[in-house]
Write a protein that holds these residues in place. Structure first.
Motif, PDB file in Angstrom:
ATOM      1  N   LEU A  18      -4.796  -6.428  -0.294  1.00 21.19           N
ATOM      2  CA  LEU A  18      -3.608  -5.451  -0.273  1.00 21.19           C
ATOM      3  C   LEU A  18      -2.306  -6.271  -0.576  1.00 21.19           C
ATOM      4  O   LEU A  18      -1.581  -5.857  -1.214  1.00 21.19           O
ATOM      5  CB  LEU A  18      -3.718  -4.660   1.123  1.00 21.19           C
ATOM      6  N   SER A  21      -1.894  -6.785  -4.075  1.00 21.21           N
ATOM      7  CA  SER A  21      -1.635  -5.465  -4.945  1.00 21.21           C
ATOM      8  C   SER A  21      -0.204  -5.562  -4.879  1.00 21.21           C
ATOM      9  O   SER A  21       0.384  -4.651  -5.623  1.00 21.21           O
ATOM     10  CB  SER A  21      -2.273  -4.596  -4.435  1.00 21.21           C
ATOM     11  N   CYS A  22       0.583  -6.407  -4.033  1.00 22.32           N
ATOM     12  CA  CYS A  22       2.055  -6.034  -4.160  1.00 22.32           C
ATOM     13  C   CYS A  22       2.508  -6.863  -5.557  1.00 22.32           C
ATOM     14  O   CYS A  22       3.677  -6.165  -6.071  1.00 22.32           O
ATOM     15  CB  CYS A  22       2.755  -7.010  -2.965  1.00 22.32           C
ATOM     16  N   THR A  68       1.497   6.289  -5.240  1.00 18.58           N
ATOM     17  CA  THR A  68       1.338   6.217  -3.882  1.00 18.58           C
ATOM     18  C   THR A  68       1.468   4.949  -3.215  1.00 18.58           C
ATOM     19  O   THR A  68       1.168   4.008  -3.840  1.00 18.58           O
ATOM     20  CB  THR A  68       0.227   6.882  -3.410  1.00 18.58           C
ATOM     21  N   GLU A  69       1.698   4.904  -1.992  1.00 25.23           N
ATOM     22  CA  GLU A  69       1.823   3.572  -1.375  1.00 25.23           C
ATOM     23  C   GLU A  69       0.945   3.429   0.074  1.00 25.23           C
ATOM     24  O   GLU A  69       0.716   4.464   0.433  1.00 25.23           O
ATOM     25  CB  GLU A  69       3.354   3.100  -0.966  1.00 25.23           C
ATOM     26  N   PHE A  70       0.560   2.430   0.157  1.00 29.01           N
ATOM     27  CA  PHE A  70      -0.257   2.187   1.625  1.00 29.01           C
ATOM     28  C   PHE A  70       0.551   0.838   2.077  1.00 29.01           C
ATOM     29  O   PHE A  70       0.368  -0.180   1.554  1.00 29.01           O
ATOM     30  CB  PHE A  70      -1.525   1.934   1.203  1.00 29.01           C
ATOM     31  N   LEU A  71       1.013   1.068   3.278  1.00 30.71           N
ATOM     32  CA  LEU A  71       1.729  -0.118   3.967  1.00 30.71           C
ATOM     33  C   LEU A  71       2.466  -0.997   3.294  1.00 30.71           C
ATOM     34  O   LEU A  71       2.598  -2.099   3.218  1.00 30.71           O
ATOM     35  CB  LEU A  71       0.572  -1.075   4.689  1.00 30.71           C
ATOM     36  N   LYS A  74       0.880  -1.046  -3.404  1.00 28.41           N
ATOM     37  CA  LYS A  74       0.512   0.086  -4.351  1.00 28.41           C
ATOM     38  C   LYS A  74      -0.913  -0.091  -4.920  1.00 28.41           C
ATOM     39  O   LYS A  74      -0.976  -0.566  -5.805  1.00 28.41           O
ATOM     40  CB  LYS A  74       1.636   0.118  -5.318  1.00 28.41           C
ATOM     41  N   PHE A  99      -9.875   5.108  -7.085  1.00 27.28           N
ATOM     42  CA  PHE A  99      -8.638   5.351  -6.445  1.00 27.28           C
ATOM     43  C   PHE A  99      -7.599   5.136  -7.453  1.00 27.28           C
ATOM     44  O   PHE A  99      -6.538   5.239  -6.882  1.00 27.28           O
ATOM     45  CB  PHE A  99      -8.822   4.014  -5.350  1.00 27.28           C
ATOM     46  N   ARG A 588      -5.151  18.132   3.949  1.00 29.82           N
ATOM     47  CA  ARG A 588      -5.337  17.520   5.130  1.00 29.82           C
ATOM     48  C   ARG A 588      -5.078  18.520   6.382  1.00 29.82           C
ATOM     49  O   ARG A 588      -4.496  19.470   6.540  1.00 29.82           O
ATOM     50  CB  ARG A 588      -4.189  16.438   5.368  1.00 29.82           C
TER      51      ARG A 588
END
Length: 773
Positions: A18, A21-22, A68-71, A74, A99, A588
């Protein structure tokens, strides 16, 4: 310890991935900037109640959506970029397909268009002459937009009036105005005006105005009378409205075709094929459906005013008979001058195309039961529709299955072979009462009889005969009732192995529950279900069941505790299931559930029959524990025999709570995080059974399993996560759970660290078909 190290390494690798991935700047093409989103600042000249809702609507208009972002990273975009290389490799191809996301560049953003959409929306909300501006924030390879909107004071409603004349339609509109959804002080809202217009049009359709349309109703707002942003609203008909749209219509002719063929022509009207009942013509060459019975399902008669709602309900009732695949009600306008100048005339033609009268079906099934037994099955059924020319359906079915407990743990070696033969007769009305005029749905009478057998893990064979007579009806869109005033079940235990006989001899509680062969009584269930309404964001589900057995048999047998030579059961049992759903966008959902059940044996019984007892654990209960591996209370069997342990763990009181968060992953694959808690207990006086029990484990059952003031400390709890394959409501579910609290341990040892603790069976894998609730 090795398992822990593996988990830590996997988490470390995931964090590294992750973090890597930045670094996506180097993949952004020259001359492009990655769009990172927008911020909306809302200012207003005055305060108003639903400011958050207005801002939320405006935010929804901002387009496009950024990646979309996660923590703060991307990863989806990173997978896409890596997959575009000449040789991306299998892993990145898979991650991109599963994904990955296409990049969203700033060149695809049009701030002027977004401003235009937001100002138009604000006009529709009564904020006329709003002001907007946008500012682009660019930082090397990234860009975002800041929008600022200034809202003036909105226009609010002062008076709502009808501009009427002598047309009949105005009289009906005037009657409906007192129940308007528009109130003094309401902000001008185009959606609210549309809803009011739809309400009025629906009301007119119920009062005979067959040709009424929403477009014929016009609203006009007048602000000239005020200086402080108020307006008067006037309602009138559109100019040059056709006269046929402003008069009510009556139904002056009804013709029903009970055996209509979609492919063929309609039958000619002759004296030979017409039967008239209460001025309604039924046309059929051969008797397919008895006219007098069919007439009872029609909710309108000759001479009634046209009512669109009643017409729809009639169509639904005819479809619910189970005899027709096609129901079509057509209206034809007759000569209005033949009646009067202020009323029109309609002819109703009802075309009913039957389903195939007889059908045979074979199904291969994936059987999944609440007790954890899962396996393949086969179902053969024969259906004979409209068997007595009154909509009755006779179904005869045979089933066979082989089932295993597909869960990790000590009891997963249990298996069973089950089969049965049953016959059901469903009659679309209450018997022996006269045909009902339920407007919402068709009430049904169901008569059933069947035989079943169950062979459990070379322990025993349970043969049973059952029969019932009852009613089902739907009160409205959400409420459903089932009442069986007659419900009979006779079971007999046979082929008992020495192993299981020893269990029965040692445990008087279990032995008594199997000796009650005859169960006869009344069953009632009530269900309120909003879950199927996808337009509700906070639907509720509630169901309760009432089971009363043995009272009539007690009166019939007198002082004897047997009937026809068999011991009968006498008890009262009630349970309730409440579920609250909170839905977000993109599938959700947060689901919370509370369940409580209590059975009270009395008179002829000292325990509930085995099939009526409560148990806890498994894929539909507290998933961190196997089926019947907890309870009652803090009871723990010291037996080395898994089978003994399995059959000991039941009770007559059950409390349970669940919380589950469901979210989409990719395509048909869904995920979930959940927390479960619950247990079963014993209530009542079991002193006579204590005297007949011989093993120490059985004696502990009556002390540790008792419901008392410390019951809260005996609640089992667990957490976990799951994967679900959901294909058009067919769900295959895998849930991995771990105990949080273990009730059968010493009080100071009951808490456990999920997945990392030292408890036995620290992880339980549950396999099931369908959602747990």
């Amino acid at each position: 310890m090795k398992n822990k190290n593996f988990i830590y390494r996997a988490l470390f690798c995931l964090i590294l991935l992750l973090a890597y991935s930045c670094a996506i700047e180097k993949y952004i093409p020259e001359g492009e900037q990655l769009y990172t989103g927008a911020i909306l600042k809302l200012t207003s000249d005055s305060e108003f109640q639903d400011k958050k809702e207005v801002k939320s609507e405006l935010v929804d208009l901002i387009e496009p959506n950024p990646n979309t972002e996660f923590l703060g990273m991307k990863p989806a975009l990173f997978f896409h970029y890596k997959a575009q290389r000449e040789k991306p490799g299998f892993l990145y191809k898979f991650l991109n397909k599963t994904f990955g996301e296409e990049p969203v560049y700033f060149s695809n953003v049009n701030p002027e268009r977004v401003e235009e959409l937001m100002l138009n929306r604000l006009d529709n909300k009564g904020f006329f002459y709003s002001r907007s501006n946008s500012e682009t924030i660019a930082k090397e390879k990234f860009a975002s937009v800041n929008y600022t909107i200034n809202l003036p004071e909105p226009y609010v409603l002062e008076n709502y009036n009808l501009e009427s004349d002598s047309l009949p339609i105005y009289k009906e509109i005037e009657k409906m105005l007192p129940k308007t959804i528009l109130k003094k002080g309401d902000r001008f809202d185009l959606d609210l005006l549309k809803a009011e217009r739809a309400r009025l049009n629906n009301g007119l359709k119920k009062k005979g105005f067959y040709n009424s349309q929403e477009a014929l109703l016009i609203f006009e707002a007048d602000t000239n009378q005020y200086r402080n942003r108020k307006f008067d609203l006037f309602l009138r008909l559109k100019k040059d409205v056709p006269s046929r749209a402003s008069i009510p219509y009556s139904i002056d002719s009804i013709t029903v075709y009970p055996n209509y063929s979609i492919e063929g022509d309609s039958l000619p009207l002759t004296k030979k094929n017409i039967v008239q009942v209460d001025s309604i013509d039924f046309v059929q060459n051969e008797l397919y459906f008895k006219p007098k019975l069919l007439k009872s399902y029609l909710l309108f008669n000759v001479g009634d005013l046209y009512d669109a709602n009643i017409s729809k309900q009639t169509s639904n009732r005819l479809s619910a008979l189970g005899s027709y695949k096609y129901v079509n009600i057509q209206y034809t306008e007759l000569d209005t001058t033949a009646i009067s100048s202020d009323r029109g005339s309609l002819a109703a033609n009802i075309y009913l195309a039957p389903l195939t009268k007889q059908s045979i079906r074979a199904e291969l099934q994936a059987v999944s039961k609440s007790n954890g037994f899962t396996g393949p099955g086969i179902l053969l059924s024969h259906t004979d529709r409209n068997i007595f020319n009154g909509g009755e359906t006779l179904s005869i079915s045979a089933n066979f299955s082989y089932e295993l407990q597909l869960s990790s743990g000590s009891n997963s070696n249990l298996s069973s072979i089950a089969g049965g033969l049953s016959a059901d007769l469903v009659i679309p009305r209450f018997i022996p009462f006269s045909p009902s005029r339920f407007k919402y749905a068709v009430p049904k009478t169901k008569i059933s009889i069947g035989v079943d057998f169950l062979q459990r893990s070379n322990l025993f064979t349970l043969n049973s005969v059952n029969s019932s007579f009852g009613y089902t009806w739907k009160e409205n869109q959400y409420v459903y009732h089932t009442l069986d005033p007659i419900s009979i079940n006779y079971s007999q235990l046979s082929n008992v192995s020495d192993e299981f006989q020893d269990i029965l001899d040692d445990n008087a509680y279990l032995s008594q529950s199997f000796e009650q062969r005859f169960i006869a009584g009344l069953l009632y269930s009530f269900t309120y279900d909003e879950v199927s309404n996808l337009n509700k964001n906070k639907p509720i589900y509630f169901s309760t069941n009432f089971d009363l057995a043995g009272n009539l048999l007690s009166l019939a047998s007198g002082s004897s505790n047997t009937i026809f030579g068999s011991e009968y059961a006498q008890y009262t049992k009630v349970d309730a299931d409440l579920r609250l759903y909170l839905r977000w966008k993109k599938e959700r959902t947060l689901v919370s559930r509370l369940y409580a059940g209590w059975g009270i044996p009395y008179g002829n019984s000292s325990t509930l029959p085995f099939v009526k007892q409560f148990y806890s654990g498994g894929p539909y209960s507290v998933r961190a524990f196997n089926i019947r591996s907890i309870g009652p209370g803090s009871f723990y069997s010291d037996s080395d025999d898994n089978t003994t342990d399995y059959y000991d763990k039941s009770g007559n009181l059950k409390l349970e709570a669940n919380l589950e968060y469901r979210f989409p992953l990719v395509s048909y694959l869904k995920g979930a995080f959940f927390v479960d808690a619950g247990n079963v207990w014993l209530t009542g006086d079991y002193s006579s059974l204590v005297e007949d029990s011989t093993s120490s484990s059985s004696l502990l059952l009556f002390t540790d399993g008792k419901f008392d003031k410390d019951w809260l400390s005996e609640v089992a709890a667990g957490v976990g996560f799951g994967l679900r394959v959901d294909i058009q409501s067919f769900v295959i579910r895998l849930d991995l759970a771990s105990p949080l609290r273990i009730p059968y341990l010493n009080k100071n040892e009951r808490w456990n660290v999920p997945f990392f603790g030292n408890a036995d069976n620290n992880m339980t894998l549950n396999f099931a078909i369908g959602y747990p609730f």
